[in-house]
Design a protein around this motif. Structure first.
Motif: not given
Ligand SMILES: NC(=O)c1ccc[n+]([C@@H]2O[C@H](COP(=O)([O-])OP(=O)(O)OC[C@H]3O[C@@H](n4cnc5c(N)ncnc54)[C@H](OP(=O)(O)O)[C@@H]3O)[C@@H](O)[C@H]2O)c1
Length: 385
Positions: A322-325, A348-352, A356-357
């Motif tokens: 959730p912190a990454i999102m 799109k950026i959030i999904e990427k 990635k992380f």
């Protein structure tokens, strides 16, 4: 008299909190508050309330306000930066801290306030999204009350009062659907910042307005509800309710549904949180049922508004996902507001970033703060022209 510290007093929630406490004099005193860079509004509040302390995040605005306070001999001490926010949130004389800063910046001062034993009126949902487990554990340990200010959570909180928590089956969070309700992806390619900011029901700060347009706001609220009320994600459902009259509901095991209704005005949940468990005379206009023509409900379109589904996925993954999102969302919304990316690029950026992380399981507040910085740097580096 309750002594309040308001983190983010110059914003939309902060301003409405000030309005409530002005109407409820002499029950509340503004002991201290924070702002970022709005020195004009900060000086107006200092002049009116003469708080003991003010903390500002922006260095230029801090210097300006400090000099002005000295010149006018207001007697308000002006503090700077995150240390200043942490300090005012944990001062001995403060009874309650209202957390109405926007974004993950609220995490550290909220934790400081809890560690100092202060009850929290929580508007800053990002704090629970990025570190809900740590926050709730600390609050429990110190017997600190976390009183929800978000209208949906304020509604759920009220619908749970006086009932057996074990008999509550599902939380039904309502959502207005935002300015783009009913549109499909191909109709969202070219939408402008101005259109996205034009919320049909609520007048709010810019970040939450964009979150409402993408439905990420509801996603953040699903995670917030999970931590506040200890419900599984499968038992937290989102219902689009464009009139924003029912602020949320709780369905009990016997099929009874208890709802909280009012005109859409944030001053009601703010007033309830400030005075809990007491109910005070209304500061908002009463509902007129004879004029309410219809209350309607729809299923959210998670194919178009991917952010809601991404938030459920992040919540279910747990750990630091959730912190990454949240970090990806905060950075993407800032880029959209600065017209560097399009509306659909946000999801799109959030999904990427969520691909990635890697999510960590055992983490501290410092880990979350570092991770937040890392994800935001990545988003800005890869998307800023
Ligand atoms: N607005 C609503 O109706 C509503 C409803 C439910 C929940 N919430 C939640 O409440 C929180 C506040 O929302 P809002 O709409 O009131 O936001 P807002 O109007 O943008 O106000 C944000 C406040 O935080 C301060 N701030 C901004 N960036 C900061 C930084 N980097 N460091 C320290 N302080 C900073 C601002 O100071 P300056 O004014 O000096 O920039 C302002 O006082 C959000 O988490 C939002 O999701 C809002």
């Amino acid at each position: 008299m309750k002594k309040l510290c308001i983190l983010g007093a110059t914003g939309s929630i902060g301003t409405q909190t000030i309005d409530v406490i002005k109407r409820e004099q002499p029950d509340f005193m503004l002991h201290s508050f924070s702002s970022n860079r709005n020195s004009r509004k900060t000086m107006e509040l200092i002049s009116e309330f003469r708080p003991k302390y003010v903390a500002m995040m922006d260095e230029t605005a801090f210097n300006e306000v400090r000099a002005c306070c000295k010149e006018k001999k207001y007697g308000t001490e002006v503090l700077y930066g995150m240390e200043g926010l942490n300090a005012i949130a944990s001062m001995e004389e403060v009874d309650m801290v209202v957390t109405s800063v926007v974004g993950m910046v609220g995490l550290s001062p909220t934790m400081h306030a809890i560690k100092a034993g202060k009850d929290i009126a929580l508007a800053n949902k990002e704090t629970l999204v990025v570190a809900g487990e740590l926050i709730m554990k600390e609050a429990k340990k110190r017997s600190v009350k976390i009183l929800p200010v978000d209208s949906e959570h304020g509604a759920v909180f009220q619908c749970l009062q006086g009932n057996d928590r074990k008999a509550a089956a599902d939380l039904l969070l309502t959502a207005s659907g935002g300015p783009f309700r009913g549109r499909h992806s191909d109709e969202l390619q070219e939408v402008t910042v101005e259109e996205a900011l034009r919320h049909p029901k609520w007048n709010m700060g810019k970040k939450i307005s964009i979150d409402s347009a993408t439905l990420m706001n509801k996603g953040l609220e699903v995670i917030e509800a999970h931590w506040l009320f200890d419900f599984d994600y499968d038992n937290i459902k989102v219902i689009i309710h464009p009139q924003s009259i029912i602020h949320s509901m709780v369905e009990y095991v016997d099929g009874s549904v208890i709802a909280q209704l009012s005109n859409p005005d944030m001053r009601l949940p703010i007033q309830y949180a400030l005075n809990y468990p007491e109910r005070k005379t209304s500061v908002i206009g009463k509902l007129n049922f004879y004029e309410l023509k219809s209350l309607t409900f729809e299923r959210p379109d998670m194919d178009t508004f991917r952010c809601l589904e991404l938030a459920y996925a992040a919540g279910r993954a747990g750990g630091t996902m959730p912190a990454i999102m949240n970090a990806a969302n905060e950075a993407a919304v800032a880029l959209f507001l600065n017209k560097k990316i399009g509306f659909l690029d946000i999801q799109k950026i959030i999904e990427k970033c969520m691909e990635k992380f890697t999510s960590g399981k055992d983490f501290s507040i410092d880990d979350v703060i570092l991770l937040d910085r890392e994800v935001k740097e990545y988003v800005f580096k890869t998307n800023e022209a």
